[in-house]
Design a protein around this motif. Structure first.
Motif, short mmCIF file in Angstrom:
data_model
loop_
_atom_site.label_atom_id
_atom_site.label_comp_id
_atom_site.label_asym_id
_atom_site.label_seq_id
_atom_site.Cartn_x
_atom_site.Cartn_y
_atom_site.Cartn_z
N TYR A 39 -30.24 -35.57 -51.69
CA TYR A 39 -29.70 -35.74 -52.91
C TYR A 39 -29.31 -37.04 -53.19
N PHE A 42 -31.18 -39.53 -55.80
CA PHE A 42 -31.17 -39.31 -57.08
C PHE A 42 -29.99 -39.94 -58.02
N LYS A 46 -33.43 -38.88 -61.65
CA LYS A 46 -34.81 -39.66 -61.06
C LYS A 46 -34.31 -39.99 -59.66
N THR A 47 -35.44 -40.01 -58.70
CA THR A 47 -35.36 -40.52 -57.35
C THR A 47 -36.00 -41.61 -56.86
N THR A 50 -40.35 -41.41 -53.22
CA THR A 50 -41.39 -40.75 -53.68
C THR A 50 -41.50 -39.29 -52.92
N GLU A 53 -38.51 -35.13 -54.76
CA GLU A 53 -38.38 -34.20 -56.05
C GLU A 53 -38.20 -32.78 -55.34
N TYR A 55 -36.33 -31.51 -53.24
CA TYR A 55 -35.13 -31.04 -53.24
C TYR A 55 -34.73 -30.36 -54.56
N MET A 56 -34.91 -31.03 -55.72
CA MET A 56 -34.86 -30.36 -57.13
C MET A 56 -35.71 -29.20 -57.43
N ASP A 57 -37.04 -29.52 -56.75
CA ASP A 57 -37.98 -28.14 -56.96
C ASP A 57 -37.45 -26.99 -56.25
N GLN A 122 -44.66 -29.83 -49.33
CA GLN A 122 -44.15 -30.86 -50.34
C GLN A 122 -43.40 -31.77 -49.49
#
Length: 192
Positions: A39, A42, A46-47, A50, A53, A55-57, A122
């Motif tokens: 977290y 971000f 944007k993070t 690489t 994402e 976490y957000m997904d 992922q």
């Protein structure tokens, strides 16, 4: 024989309620390490790492997973509402409760397994070197552990085992009810 079967069904319904609560606790904990380590990467959506994402997904999945776990608790309570845990003879409501719980637990397990495995893949694609640099500079948690993804095998394995035992218990109950009916039928013929 009825006494053993009724004891088993009582403990089985209680175990399914406990397992459903474990699934709920797992749904609360699956995002713990991800939050602590990803977290902070971000800024403004944007993070800097690489692959972070994931976490957000996972947010939408986690919300659905939590609701599904609550649903499993409610369905295990349905076994108690229909007295499946204590009834000597099963009626249509008992069979419906067992069927609904069984179908829901199998479907929920299959859905959650495919989702969790996808998110695990992922997660493993994260640039861990960049994450380590970020964690060191910001003094946040760094982890490459997939524990929270892997533990779902145990949690859902217990749920499926309990479901199989519930189905087998129902078959056993049905067999005992048929045997009792046959004995009663033979007793009536002897009296006549």
């Amino acid at each position: 024989m009825y006494k053993k079967q009724m004891t088993l069904q009582r403990y089985l319904c209680l175990a399914l309620l406990i397992i459903s609560a474990v699934v709920f606790i797992y749904s609360l904990g699956i995002m713990t390490d991800l939050y602590d380590s990803l977290y902070g990467t971000f800024r403004r959506g944007k993070t800097s790492v690489t692959g972070a994402e994931v976490y957000m997904d996972m947010q939408g999945f986690n919300r659905s997973f939590l609701l599904g776990a609550i649903g499993m608790i409610l369905l295990s309570v349905l076994l108690f509402i229909t007295n499946t845990h204590s009834r000597r003879r099963y009626y249509i409501g008992n069979y419906c409760a067992v069927g609904i719980f069984s179908v829901a637990s199998i479907a929920f397990t299959c859905w959650a397994h495919t989702q969790i495995e996808g998110f695990k893949a992922q997660f493993l694609s994260i640039d861990f070197e960049a994450l380590l640099k970020h964690a060191t500079s910001r003094k946040t948690l760094y982890t490459e552990s997939t524990f929270w993804f892997d533990i779902h095998y145990l949690v859902f394995g217990l749920l499926l085992l309990g479901t199989v035992l519930l189905i087998l218990n129902t078959i056993w109950k049905r067999k005992l009810m048929n045997e009792e009916r046959a004995l009663i039928g033979h007793g009536k013929e002897a009296v006549a």
